[in-house]
Design a protein around this motif. Structure first.
Motif, short mmCIF file in Angstrom:
data_model
loop_
_atom_site.label_atom_id
_atom_site.label_comp_id
_atom_site.label_asym_id
_atom_site.label_seq_id
_atom_site.Cartn_x
_atom_site.Cartn_y
_atom_site.Cartn_z
N GLY A 40 0.78 -1.23 0.00
CA GLY A 40 0.00 0.00 0.00
C GLY A 40 0.81 1.28 0.00
O GLY A 40 0.25 2.37 -0.12
N MET A 41 2.13 1.20 0.14
CA MET A 41 2.97 2.40 0.12
C MET A 41 3.37 2.70 -1.32
O MET A 41 3.79 1.82 -2.06
N GLY A 42 3.22 3.96 -1.71
CA GLY A 42 3.63 4.40 -3.02
C GLY A 42 4.94 5.15 -2.97
O GLY A 42 5.84 4.79 -2.20
N HIS A 43 5.05 6.23 -3.73
CA HIS A 43 6.30 6.99 -3.78
C HIS A 43 6.24 8.17 -2.80
O HIS A 43 6.43 9.34 -3.16
N ASP A 44 5.95 7.83 -1.56
CA ASP A 44 5.94 8.81 -0.49
C ASP A 44 6.12 8.07 0.83
O ASP A 44 6.33 6.85 0.84
N LEU A 45 6.08 8.81 1.91
CA LEU A 45 6.26 8.22 3.23
C LEU A 45 4.99 8.48 4.04
O LEU A 45 4.88 9.50 4.72
N PRO A 46 4.03 7.57 3.99
CA PRO A 46 2.78 7.78 4.72
C PRO A 46 3.03 7.92 6.22
O PRO A 46 3.83 7.18 6.80
N ARG A 47 2.35 8.88 6.83
CA ARG A 47 2.54 9.15 8.25
C ARG A 47 2.35 7.89 9.10
O ARG A 47 3.05 7.69 10.10
N ALA A 48 1.40 7.04 8.72
CA ALA A 48 1.12 5.83 9.50
C ALA A 48 2.32 4.89 9.55
O ALA A 48 2.42 4.06 10.46
N LEU A 49 3.22 5.00 8.58
CA LEU A 49 4.39 4.12 8.55
C LEU A 49 5.61 4.72 9.24
O LEU A 49 6.62 4.04 9.39
N TRP A 50 5.52 5.99 9.66
CA TRP A 50 6.69 6.62 10.27
C TRP A 50 7.23 5.84 11.47
O TRP A 50 8.45 5.65 11.56
N PRO A 51 6.38 5.39 12.39
CA PRO A 51 6.94 4.66 13.54
C PRO A 51 7.75 3.43 13.11
O PRO A 51 8.83 3.16 13.67
N ASP A 52 7.26 2.69 12.12
CA ASP A 52 7.98 1.51 11.68
C ASP A 52 9.27 1.89 10.95
O ASP A 52 10.31 1.26 11.14
#
Length: 281
Positions: free
Chosen positions: A258-270
């Motif tokens: 589900g991640m594209g060419h950006d850094l989704p906020r929800a994935l920042w902790p990981d």
């Protein structure tokens, strides 16, 4: 606060987060992007994990030196610089800080620059994190739709730039996460007000294309390496991350559905956890 340093014959604008006693962490951004595209909250999360974080503007972006005299790249004309020169900029910035070496994180074109830095200056790189990047343009060509938004004619006014930003991120952003329209518009507006130089972005793109691939040279990289990539990336498809990890001995690949060419906020902790595991090992 934005500061400037002389490095590799140019001036580089940068900002820092965290204690100077922390582990040095250099963040390198991508094509046409500015240091602000490393979100301040993400930088603070990294600083909270014991890093001394530096984000900076590449040449031809933001408040760093622009090569205006080179104009817009023309077919068949010499490229004013290459990714290797941008890697040398990063090494020069580290000299300005008095950093013998640093943990290096690069996103997209920044990942290419980080790879080139690890190849050209292996003694300066403690660990390497390559995010949504590739060892060469041939490893992961973009989809037709992503290429179209990448090469679209830049608008002439601020409102047009904001509209184009929404169109662009609706194509290359993360399909598995809701498009944060307000954040995109706010960031695009801040970036426009800080610096708007489409010709500079074109020169960076020319540097990518003229620099060729790094696959064979990456076999020389011996530092601990992490490769992060979105499985839904249409601009640099996940094949680019897989090729990067395959080229660097011992590299660890982590892909995100589900991640594209950006850094989704929800994935920042990981993402912060993954980088911290690498830099503290």
């Amino acid at each position: 606060m934005t500061m400037r340093a002389a490095a590799n014959g140019i001036d580089i604008a940068y900002e820092t987060f965290g204690s100077p006693a922390g582990r040095p962490l250099l963040l390198i951004m991508g094509l046409g992007a500015q240091l602000i595209h490393w979100d301040e909250e993400l930088c603070r999360l990294l600083a909270e994990q014991g890093h001394h974080v530096v984000r900076f503007d590449n040449r031809d972006a933001g408040l760093s030196t622009h090569f205006h005299d080179a104009g817009v790249p023309q077919a068949g004309a010499p490229t004013p610089y290459f990714l290797d020169d941008m890697a040398d900029d990063a090494a020069g910035l580290m000299d300005a800080f008095g950093w013998p070496a640093a943990h290096v994180v690069g996103a997209s074109m920044g990942g290419m620059i980080a790879q080139a830095l690890a190849i050209r200056h292996p003694e300066r790189v403690l660990t390497l994190t390559s995010i949504m990047s590739t060892p060469g343009p041939e490893s992961a060509p973009p989809t037709a739709e992503a290429l179209a938004v990448l090469t679209a004619t830049p608008p002439a006014d601020r409102d047009g730039v904001l509209e184009q930003a929404l169109r662009t991120w609706s194509v290359i952003g993360s399909p598995g996460y809701e498009l944060d329209r307000e954040r995109i518009i706010a960031m695009a507006g801040t970036a426009y007000d800080r610096c708007f130089d489409p010709a500079g972005t074109a020169r960076q793109l020319a540097a990518i294309m003229a620099s060729g691939g790094r696959t064979e040279l990456l076999a020389q990289v011996s530092v601990p390496t992490l490769v992060l990539h979105g499985e839904g990336d249409p601009l640099v498809p996940v094949a680019g991350g897989r090729a990067t990890a395959a080229a660097i001995p011992g590299a660890r690949l982590v892909t995100y559905p589900g991640m594209g060419h950006d850094l989704p906020r929800a994935l920042w902790p990981d993402i912060v956890t993954e980088i911290t595991k690498l830099t503290s090992s």
